[in-house]
Design a protein around this motif. Structure first.
Motif, PDB file in Angstrom:
ATOM      1  N   PRO A  19       0.881  -1.245   0.041  1.00  0.00           N
ATOM      2  CA  PRO A  19      -0.065  -0.150   0.054  1.00  0.00           C
ATOM      3  C   PRO A  19       0.732   1.487   0.012  1.00  0.00           C
ATOM      4  N   GLY A  20       2.035   1.308   0.688  1.00  0.00           N
ATOM      5  CA  GLY A  20       2.940   2.574   0.764  1.00  0.00           C
ATOM      6  C   GLY A  20       3.542   2.653  -0.678  1.00  0.00           C
ATOM      7  N   ALA A  21       3.872   1.721  -1.427  1.00  0.00           N
ATOM      8  CA  ALA A  21       4.428   1.997  -2.896  1.00  0.00           C
ATOM      9  C   ALA A  21       3.221   2.262  -3.621  1.00  0.00           C
ATOM     10  N   ALA A  22       2.062   1.983  -3.476  1.00  0.00           N
ATOM     11  CA  ALA A  22       0.819   2.217  -4.243  1.00  0.00           C
ATOM     12  C   ALA A  22       0.489   3.723  -4.288  1.00  0.00           C
ATOM     13  N   LEU A  23       0.707   4.117  -2.667  1.00  0.00           N
ATOM     14  CA  LEU A  23       0.116   5.633  -2.447  1.00  0.00           C
ATOM     15  C   LEU A  23       1.245   6.636  -3.190  1.00  0.00           C
ATOM     16  N   ARG A  24       2.703   5.969  -3.077  1.00  0.00           N
ATOM     17  CA  ARG A  24       3.386   6.842  -3.741  1.00  0.00           C
ATOM     18  C   ARG A  24       3.355   7.077  -5.254  1.00  0.00           C
ATOM     19  N   VAL A 130     -16.513  17.285  -5.638  1.00  0.00           N
ATOM     20  CA  VAL A 130     -15.104  17.659  -6.178  1.00  0.00           C
ATOM     21  C   VAL A 130     -14.296  16.156  -6.103  1.00  0.00           C
ATOM     22  N   PHE A 131     -14.499  15.365  -5.060  1.00  0.00           N
ATOM     23  CA  PHE A 131     -13.956  14.102  -4.893  1.00  0.00           C
ATOM     24  C   PHE A 131     -14.344  13.308  -5.926  1.00  0.00           C
ATOM     25  N   GLU A 132     -15.643  13.069  -6.182  1.00  0.00           N
ATOM     26  CA  GLU A 132     -16.244  12.155  -7.195  1.00  0.00           C
ATOM     27  C   GLU A 132     -15.610  12.425  -8.543  1.00  0.00           C
ATOM     28  N   SER A 133     -15.214  13.733  -8.953  1.00  0.00           N
ATOM     29  CA  SER A 133     -14.803  14.016 -10.307  1.00  0.00           C
ATOM     30  C   SER A 133     -13.139  13.774 -10.356  1.00  0.00           C
ATOM     31  N   CYS A 134     -12.635  13.481  -9.285  1.00  0.00           N
ATOM     32  CA  CYS A 134     -11.371  13.241  -9.066  1.00  0.00           C
ATOM     33  C   CYS A 134     -10.975  11.955 -10.147  1.00  0.00           C
ATOM     34  N   ARG A 135      -9.895  11.942 -11.051  1.00  0.00           N
ATOM     35  CA  ARG A 135      -9.633  10.884 -11.772  1.00  0.00           C
ATOM     36  C   ARG A 135      -9.119   9.566 -11.173  1.00  0.00           C
ATOM     37  N   GLU A 136      -8.502   9.827  -9.967  1.00  0.00           N
ATOM     38  CA  GLU A 136      -8.044   8.478  -9.120  1.00  0.00           C
ATOM     39  C   GLU A 136      -8.593   8.499  -7.804  1.00  0.00           C
ATOM     40  N   LYS A 137      -9.204   7.872  -6.855  1.00  0.00           N
ATOM     41  CA  LYS A 137      -9.719   8.051  -5.936  1.00  0.00           C
ATOM     42  C   LYS A 137      -9.031   7.122  -4.785  1.00  0.00           C
ATOM     43  N   ALA A 138      -8.616   7.789  -3.452  1.00  0.00           N
ATOM     44  CA  ALA A 138      -7.976   6.748  -2.580  1.00  0.00           C
ATOM     45  C   ALA A 138      -8.501   7.150  -1.199  1.00  0.00           C
ATOM     46  N   CYS A 139      -8.458   6.403  -0.490  1.00  0.00           N
ATOM     47  CA  CYS A 139      -8.925   6.518   1.060  1.00  0.00           C
ATOM     48  C   CYS A 139      -7.981   6.003   2.104  1.00  0.00           C
ATOM     49  N   ILE A 140      -7.573   6.777   2.988  1.00  0.00           N
ATOM     50  CA  ILE A 140      -6.640   6.270   4.067  1.00  0.00           C
ATOM     51  C   ILE A 140      -7.389   6.408   5.210  1.00  0.00           C
ATOM     52  N   ALA A 154      -7.527   1.772  -1.412  1.00  0.00           N
ATOM     53  CA  ALA A 154      -7.861   2.071   0.049  1.00  0.00           C
ATOM     54  C   ALA A 154      -6.942   1.488   0.997  1.00  0.00           C
ATOM     55  N   ILE A 155      -6.541   2.232   1.701  1.00  0.00           N
ATOM     56  CA  ILE A 155      -5.416   1.880   2.812  1.00  0.00           C
ATOM     57  C   ILE A 155      -6.019   1.903   4.208  1.00  0.00           C
ATOM     58  N   VAL A 156      -6.597   0.927   4.658  1.00  0.00           N
ATOM     59  CA  VAL A 156      -7.340   0.648   5.807  1.00  0.00           C
ATOM     60  C   VAL A 156      -6.922  -0.345   6.814  1.00  0.00           C
ATOM     61  N   ASP A 157      -6.530   0.343   8.059  1.00  0.00           N
ATOM     62  CA  ASP A 157      -6.116  -0.649   9.061  1.00  0.00           C
ATOM     63  C   ASP A 157      -6.645  -0.502  10.357  1.00  0.00           C
ATOM     64  N   LEU A 166      -1.398   5.429  11.217  1.00  0.00           N
ATOM     65  CA  LEU A 166      -1.341   4.668   9.811  1.00  0.00           C
ATOM     66  C   LEU A 166      -0.385   5.259   9.213  1.00  0.00           C
ATOM     67  N   LEU A 167      -0.708   6.659   9.084  1.00  0.00           N
ATOM     68  CA  LEU A 167       0.336   7.549   8.089  1.00  0.00           C
ATOM     69  C   LEU A 167       1.801   7.508   8.577  1.00  0.00           C
ATOM     70  N   ALA A 168       1.901   7.614  10.170  1.00  0.00           N
ATOM     71  CA  ALA A 168       3.248   7.476  10.589  1.00  0.00           C
ATOM     72  C   ALA A 168       3.948   5.974  10.411  1.00  0.00           C
ATOM     73  N   THR A 169       3.222   5.022  10.232  1.00  0.00           N
ATOM     74  CA  THR A 169       3.700   3.923   9.974  1.00  0.00           C
ATOM     75  C   THR A 169       3.991   3.680   8.493  1.00  0.00           C
ATOM     76  N   LEU A 170       3.067   4.304   7.559  1.00  0.00           N
ATOM     77  CA  LEU A 170       3.466   4.114   6.051  1.00  0.00           C
ATOM     78  C   LEU A 170       5.015   4.812   6.072  1.00  0.00           C
ATOM     79  N   LEU A 171       5.160   6.007   6.726  1.00  0.00           N
ATOM     80  CA  LEU A 171       6.638   6.584   6.566  1.00  0.00           C
ATOM     81  C   LEU A 171       7.788   5.571   6.951  1.00  0.00           C
ATOM     82  N   GLU A 172       7.371   4.542   7.594  1.00  0.00           N
ATOM     83  CA  GLU A 172       8.231   3.416   7.809  1.00  0.00           C
ATOM     84  C   GLU A 172       8.752   2.424   6.640  1.00  0.00           C
ATOM     85  N   THR A 173       7.855   2.613   5.700  1.00  0.00           N
ATOM     86  CA  THR A 173       7.802   1.504   4.552  1.00  0.00           C
ATOM     87  C   THR A 173       8.880   1.988   3.643  1.00  0.00           C
ATOM     88  N   GLU A 174       9.423   1.148   2.934  1.00  0.00           N
ATOM     89  CA  GLU A 174      10.497   1.564   1.915  1.00  0.00           C
ATOM     90  C   GLU A 174      10.168   2.720   0.977  1.00  0.00           C
TER      91      GLU A 174
END
Ligand SMILES: [Mn+2]
Length: 359
Positions: A19-24, A130-140, A154-157, A166-174
């Motif tokens: 998920p971290g790589a996908a978000l990046r 505005v969100f519905e019209s975004c070309r790509e949609k993500a949820c954390i 969707a990054i859900v834990d 969860l975001l602070a944990t994502l910071l630990e990913t490669e």
């Protein structure tokens, strides 16, 4: 060798590598990015919005205009949308003033929309459009009874105590290792974690929560300042309101259920959205011998917000969902919206809870 923050907790980071790589990659593909949450975000939602903007700033840079924004390595145009503007309680955070209500310029659309700490169901109508019209949609998010909508990412834990955890944990990913933990980022993350854990008290608070918090303090987060602003500071109007609600509390189900009501005529002319209702509900949620607490808040037009709090082993997110399919949140802190006269709303809520309280 440097001791890893996640030593003894390897799965935690490992399962977020993908998920971290996908978000990046999603952020990399975009030149314009929308970051949003609920109309008046709480500390976790707003902290998560600011944190994510810091992620983008550190990894790609923030463009000064839409025209300057680039896909790939270049700087990104980032809009932080809050329908009611910067939440006053969190205005002290660096970057908080970047938040604004949706405006005409947003009709140009965004390549990527990211919702934090809840999905489209929690957005107000203007941000949702505005969100519905975004070309790509993500949820954390970290809500167990969270969004039912579909997202490209969707990054859900639900085991994380806060979206900011969860975001602070994502910071630990490669994928995010290059992002330096600046003081503004550390403070945005700390605000969210402190807010959603009730200052490290609520049940999802884990050793990991404390390890992250320690790192955030090491990065310069001003714990005492944030603690005061986030946990203690109360508007005088809210303090007066708190006493009115306390004096009017009903004890039901042989003391197992407490019910408070906050009506429009108690607000001294303020809008119901401007009430720091967490300052009202939290002190009544831990009265000895009670197992559940309800606060009914009148929003106008026979429209009531129902805030539910419980002790262990009583899942009020289920109760919220039973009362309202859009309801939910956490097992011990949940909410929903009901319509009708106070008597009827009160009866429905008390009936749903009394069944579970065996009374
Ligand atoms: Mn949260």
């Amino acid at each position: 060798m440097e001791r890893s923050l996640s030593e003894g907790l390897p799965d935690l980071i490992a399962r977020l590598e993908g998920p971290g790589a996908a978000l990046r990659a999603s952020i990399d593909r975009a030149s314009t990015i929308l970051i949003a949450s609920e109309p008046l975000p709480d500390g976790d939602a707003f902290g998560a919005m600011l944190s994510l903007r810091c992620f983008v700033e550190a990894a790609f840079g923030i463009a000064s205009s839409r025209e300057e924004a680039r896909a790939g390595k270049g700087p990104k145009h980032v809009a932080l949308l809050c329908e009611r503007g910067t939440p006053p309680r969190y205005a002290f955070l660096d970057g908080a003033r970047a938040a604004r209500p949706p405006a005409g310029e947003d009709s140009e659309g965004f390549d990527l929309g990211v919702l934090v700490d809840g999905g489209v169901e929690r957005c107000g109508a203007p941000v949702r459009a505005v969100f519905e019209s975004c070309r790509e949609k993500a949820c954390i998010d970290h809500h167990r009874a969270g969004s039912r909508a579909r997202y490209d990412l969707a990054i859900v834990d639900p085991e994380r105590a806060a979206t900011t955890e969860l975001l602070a944990t994502l910071l630990e990913t490669e994928a995010w290792k290059d992002v330096r933990l600046s003081r503004p980022l550390a403070e945005a993350l700390y605000t969210g974690i402190l807010s959603d854990t009730g200052a490290f008290v609520y049940s999802l608070t884990s050793p990991w929560t404390h390890r992250i918090a320690a790192r955030l303090l090491e990065a310069g987060a001003r714990a005492s300042l944030i603690g005061e602003k986030v946990m203690l500071d109360i508007a005088p109007e809210d303090l007066r309101l708190q006493s009115k609600v306390v004096l009017g509390l009903s004890t039901l189900c042989s003391g197992k259920l407490l019910l408070g009501v906050l009506t429009l005529d108690m607000l001294e002319g303020r809008a119901p959205e401007d009430v720091g209702y967490d300052r009202i509900v939290n002190p009544i949620a831990f009265v000895s011998a009670s197992r559940a607490t309800v606060l009914l808040r009148e929003m106008g037009g026979e429209h009531w917000k129902v805030s539910l709090r419980s002790r262990p082993d009583l899942d009020v997110a289920e109760v919220a969902r039973e009362l309202d399919p859009q309801g939910g949140c956490h097992a011990r802190a949940a909410g929903c919206t009901l319509r009708g006269p106070l008597d009827l709303v009160r009866r429905r809520v008390v009936l749903a809870l009394s069944r579970r309280l065996g009374a």
